[in-house]
Design a protein around this motif. Structure first.
Motif, PDB file in Angstrom:
ATOM      1  N   PHE A 241       0.780  -1.241  -0.172  1.00  0.00           N
ATOM      2  CA  PHE A 241       0.051   0.186   0.054  1.00  0.00           C
ATOM      3  C   PHE A 241       0.896   1.311   0.097  1.00  0.00           C
ATOM      4  N   VAL A 242       1.932   1.420   0.522  1.00  0.00           N
ATOM      5  CA  VAL A 242       2.997   2.237   0.370  1.00  0.00           C
ATOM      6  C   VAL A 242       3.168   2.530  -0.802  1.00  0.00           C
ATOM      7  N   GLY A 243       3.348   1.717  -1.809  1.00  0.00           N
ATOM      8  CA  GLY A 243       4.125   2.000  -3.236  1.00  0.00           C
ATOM      9  C   GLY A 243       2.641   3.028  -3.771  1.00  0.00           C
ATOM     10  N   HIS A 244       1.600   2.788  -3.387  1.00  0.00           N
ATOM     11  CA  HIS A 244       0.258   3.576  -4.079  1.00  0.00           C
ATOM     12  C   HIS A 244       0.636   5.061  -3.792  1.00  0.00           C
ATOM     13  N   SER A 245       1.601   5.377  -3.019  1.00  0.00           N
ATOM     14  CA  SER A 245       1.973   6.808  -2.740  1.00  0.00           C
ATOM     15  C   SER A 245       2.424   7.571  -4.265  1.00  0.00           C
ATOM     16  N   LEU A 246       2.823   6.775  -5.304  1.00  0.00           N
ATOM     17  CA  LEU A 246       3.182   7.298  -6.239  1.00  0.00           C
ATOM     18  C   LEU A 246       1.981   7.808  -7.117  1.00  0.00           C
ATOM     19  N   ARG A 247       1.008   7.202  -7.032  1.00  0.00           N
ATOM     20  CA  ARG A 247      -0.299   7.699  -7.881  1.00  0.00           C
ATOM     21  C   ARG A 247      -0.614   9.046  -7.073  1.00  0.00           C
ATOM     22  N   ALA A 248      -0.373   9.217  -5.777  1.00  0.00           N
ATOM     23  CA  ALA A 248      -0.637  10.582  -5.110  1.00  0.00           C
ATOM     24  C   ALA A 248      -0.029  11.831  -5.753  1.00  0.00           C
ATOM     25  N   PHE A 249       0.950  11.448  -6.339  1.00  0.00           N
ATOM     26  CA  PHE A 249       1.866  12.531  -6.795  1.00  0.00           C
ATOM     27  C   PHE A 249       1.759  12.623  -8.343  1.00  0.00           C
ATOM     28  N   ALA A 250       0.744  12.081  -8.922  1.00  0.00           N
ATOM     29  CA  ALA A 250       0.430  12.038 -10.311  1.00  0.00           C
ATOM     30  C   ALA A 250       0.124  13.390 -10.935  1.00  0.00           C
ATOM     31  N   VAL A 251      -0.508  14.327 -10.161  1.00  0.00           N
ATOM     32  CA  VAL A 251      -0.691  15.508 -10.261  1.00  0.00           C
ATOM     33  C   VAL A 251       0.532  16.374 -10.559  1.00  0.00           C
ATOM     34  N   LEU A 280      16.295  15.707 -23.207  1.00  0.00           N
ATOM     35  CA  LEU A 280      15.864  16.441 -22.009  1.00  0.00           C
ATOM     36  C   LEU A 280      14.370  15.613 -21.597  1.00  0.00           C
ATOM     37  N   ILE A 281      13.616  15.111 -22.383  1.00  0.00           N
ATOM     38  CA  ILE A 281      12.637  14.462 -22.008  1.00  0.00           C
ATOM     39  C   ILE A 281      12.986  13.148 -21.055  1.00  0.00           C
ATOM     40  N   ALA A 282      13.937  12.344 -21.505  1.00  0.00           N
ATOM     41  CA  ALA A 282      14.480  11.290 -20.734  1.00  0.00           C
ATOM     42  C   ALA A 282      15.063  11.740 -19.277  1.00  0.00           C
ATOM     43  N   ALA A 283      15.778  12.927 -19.144  1.00  0.00           N
ATOM     44  CA  ALA A 283      16.349  13.468 -17.965  1.00  0.00           C
ATOM     45  C   ALA A 283      15.067  13.901 -17.161  1.00  0.00           C
ATOM     46  N   SER A 284      14.246  14.634 -17.656  1.00  0.00           N
ATOM     47  CA  SER A 284      13.197  15.009 -16.750  1.00  0.00           C
ATOM     48  C   SER A 284      12.405  14.141 -16.216  1.00  0.00           C
ATOM     49  N   LEU A 285      12.030  12.896 -16.970  1.00  0.00           N
ATOM     50  CA  LEU A 285      11.315  11.778 -16.651  1.00  0.00           C
ATOM     51  C   LEU A 285      11.943  11.254 -15.527  1.00  0.00           C
ATOM     52  N   THR A 286      13.491  10.883 -15.820  1.00  0.00           N
ATOM     53  CA  THR A 286      14.091  10.230 -14.535  1.00  0.00           C
ATOM     54  C   THR A 286      14.177  10.854 -13.445  1.00  0.00           C
ATOM     55  N   ALA A 287      14.140  12.483 -13.415  1.00  0.00           N
ATOM     56  CA  ALA A 287      14.207  13.187 -12.160  1.00  0.00           C
ATOM     57  C   ALA A 287      12.902  13.077 -11.505  1.00  0.00           C
ATOM     58  N   ILE A 288      11.814  12.968 -12.210  1.00  0.00           N
ATOM     59  CA  ILE A 288      10.496  13.031 -11.767  1.00  0.00           C
ATOM     60  C   ILE A 288      10.292  11.537 -11.091  1.00  0.00           C
ATOM     61  N   LEU A 289      10.787  10.650 -11.454  1.00  0.00           N
ATOM     62  CA  LEU A 289      10.515   9.435 -10.979  1.00  0.00           C
ATOM     63  C   LEU A 289      11.291   9.137  -9.642  1.00  0.00           C
ATOM     64  N   LEU A 290      12.460   9.827  -9.921  1.00  0.00           N
ATOM     65  CA  LEU A 290      13.384   9.568  -8.583  1.00  0.00           C
ATOM     66  C   LEU A 290      12.828  10.457  -7.497  1.00  0.00           C
ATOM     67  N   LEU A 291      12.385  11.662  -7.785  1.00  0.00           N
ATOM     68  CA  LEU A 291      11.854  12.354  -6.672  1.00  0.00           C
ATOM     69  C   LEU A 291      10.976  11.853  -5.992  1.00  0.00           C
ATOM     70  N   PHE A 292       9.866  11.191  -6.524  1.00  0.00           N
ATOM     71  CA  PHE A 292       8.882  10.486  -5.856  1.00  0.00           C
ATOM     72  C   PHE A 292       8.670   8.846  -5.457  1.00  0.00           C
ATOM     73  N   ASP A 364       5.066  -1.068  -6.930  1.00  0.00           N
ATOM     74  CA  ASP A 364       4.693  -1.829  -7.963  1.00  0.00           C
ATOM     75  C   ASP A 364       4.464  -1.208  -9.256  1.00  0.00           C
ATOM     76  N   VAL A 365       4.568  -2.264 -10.255  1.00  0.00           N
ATOM     77  CA  VAL A 365       4.676  -1.389 -11.927  1.00  0.00           C
ATOM     78  C   VAL A 365       3.661  -0.610 -12.099  1.00  0.00           C
ATOM     79  N   LEU A 366       2.292  -0.999 -11.616  1.00  0.00           N
ATOM     80  CA  LEU A 366       1.393  -0.265 -12.346  1.00  0.00           C
ATOM     81  C   LEU A 366       1.609   1.175 -11.623  1.00  0.00           C
ATOM     82  N   SER A 367       1.830   1.397 -10.623  1.00  0.00           N
ATOM     83  CA  SER A 367       2.089   2.603  -9.872  1.00  0.00           C
ATOM     84  C   SER A 367       3.069   3.379 -10.625  1.00  0.00           C
ATOM     85  N   LEU A 368       4.033   2.973 -10.744  1.00  0.00           N
ATOM     86  CA  LEU A 368       5.413   3.434 -11.537  1.00  0.00           C
ATOM     87  C   LEU A 368       4.917   3.905 -13.074  1.00  0.00           C
ATOM     88  N   VAL A 369       3.849   2.874 -13.648  1.00  0.00           N
ATOM     89  CA  VAL A 369       3.829   3.365 -15.078  1.00  0.00           C
ATOM     90  C   VAL A 369       2.798   4.389 -14.976  1.00  0.00           C
TER      91      VAL A 369
END
Length: 401
Positions: A241-251, A280-292, A364-369
């Protein structure tokens, strides 16, 4: 227990630690509500339901961050240029000051309740015993206090202004509505440098601060003696359930992706290709994923220890039952009295497989995706800019008629 208004001082810790933890468990203690920049909440002095307060903050962000740019650019005759370069032609500033800034405020409405619900799950699901509730209470109180910290607000504003000045000194202003023919900032340009850009950076840094505090809270919870189950089917000892926090940061992730998409849209408008900005797209996506995602690493050490103990205990049990099964059903029949039931052996092996397949990060993979999709989806309108309008209308006509 009612939530404190943003302009009030942080509520003092409850005298009864058990009652404090029960309030969190009941979902009535929104410890992650609000956050930097708190000065915006102080200006508004909001009164009324939470939705009204949120809408007032959104209106304030637009009124001080975007609307003056439109009015000043119009006054200077730079609202729209047929050949580009006007305020309304600037996709990047629309993405930053209108869309992203609004979403960074609206993100509170979805993120705070979700994180509060996740925090309450530690108590309601029995991961924390009664004796450990005071430690959990202290972690919650420390997080609420840090979210309302005046020092954090001042630091965020100073960093936002210093970053704006550094960027302007390094790259200057483009010769658009932001500057005059002599290269000095226009009136709209001055407002952008002194208000709009620092405001956006402050909102972004506010989310960085939230992510860091979320990670610190999880780190403190991970230090509590949690009741983890290595056989849990989520394969993270029940912490899925803790991994679902990724969905909380979607906005906020969508808002950050919008900023990148706006910059690329300007390049496409000048004849460039969005695919030329893959780095630029890859770097920004990586930064966002790492941040959350980085806050979830707080449980890695605890999960690794749980996996190690589970493998030793359940592995030995499965090995012993496997030897008995072979002696009874494959070797000398009748040696075991009674022989192990095949279904029992299969069930145990399935349970042990969950132990061996445990992950050390509750993601979980779905939250990360979902998080990655939120960050990348603002690029879809940019791709549409590469399609000629007549061709797009012709394709739509072909689909309809």
């Amino acid at each position: 227990m009612p939530l404190a208004q943003p302009e009030e001082r942080p509520a003092a810790p409850l005298q009864n630690a058990r009652a404090h933890a029960d309030a969190i468990a009941a979902g009535t203690f929104g410890f992650f509500d609000y956050g930097p920049p708190l000065t915006l909440n102080a200006w508004l002095r909001p009164i009324g339901p939470g939705q009204l307060r949120l809408l007032r903050r959104v209106a304030t962000v637009i009124a001080i961050g975007w609307l003056p740019l439109l009015l000043l650019a119009t006054l200077e005759g730079n609202a729209w240029h047929a050949d580009g370069g006007g305020f309304l032609n600037d996709h990047a500033v629309q993405a930053r000051s209108l869309v992203a800034a609004t979403l960074l405020v609206l993100g509170e409405a979805t993120c705070a309740p979700w994180l509060t619900a996740i925090a309450s799950q530690f108590v309601t699901a029995g991961f924390i015993g009664g004796g450990d509730r005071p430690a959990f209470t202290r972690a919650v109180a420390a997080t609420r206090e840090a979210l309302r910290s005046r020092r954090a607000v001042i630091a965020i504003l100073l960093i936002a202004y210093a970053s704006t000045i550094a960027i302007f000194a390094a790259v200057g202003l483009p010769r658009t509505w932001l500057s005059t023919f002599s290269g000095t900032p226009s009136l709209a340009g001055w407002w952008h440098l002194q208000v709009s850009a620092p405001l956006l950076l402050a909102l972004l840094l506010g989310w960085v601060w939230r992510a860091w505090l979320w990670g610190r809270f999880l780190m403190r919870v991970a230090q509590i003696e949690l009741k983890l189950a290595p056989t849990h089917p989520d394969r993270v000892a029940g912490l899925g359930f803790v991994g679902h926090s990724l969905r909380a940061f979607a906005v906020p992730a969508f808002a950050m992706g919008t900023i990148v998409a706006g910059a690329i849209a300007n390049a496409v408008q000048r004849g460039g290709s969005p695919f030329a900005h893959g780095g630029l797209i890859a770097a920004s996506l990586t930064a966002i994923l790492l941040l959350f995602t980085a806050p979830l690493l707080a449980f890695s050490r605890r999960l690794l220890g749980t996996w190690h103990r589970g493998v030793l205990r359940y592995g030995a049990t499965a090995a012993e039952l496997g030897r008995k099964f072979e002696r009874a059903w494959i070797g000398k029949h009748g040696e075991e009295h009674p022989p192990p039931d095949p279904s029992t052996t299969a069930d145990l092996n399935a349970v042990v497989a969950n132990v061996y397949a445990m992950r050390v990060v509750p993601v979980d993979v779905l939250s990360l995706v979902a998080l990655a999709a939120a960050a990348l989806s603002p690029l879809l309108p940019v791709l549409l800019l590469t399609i000629p309008l007549d061709q797009l209308l012709a394709d739509i006509k072909g689909l309809l008629f």
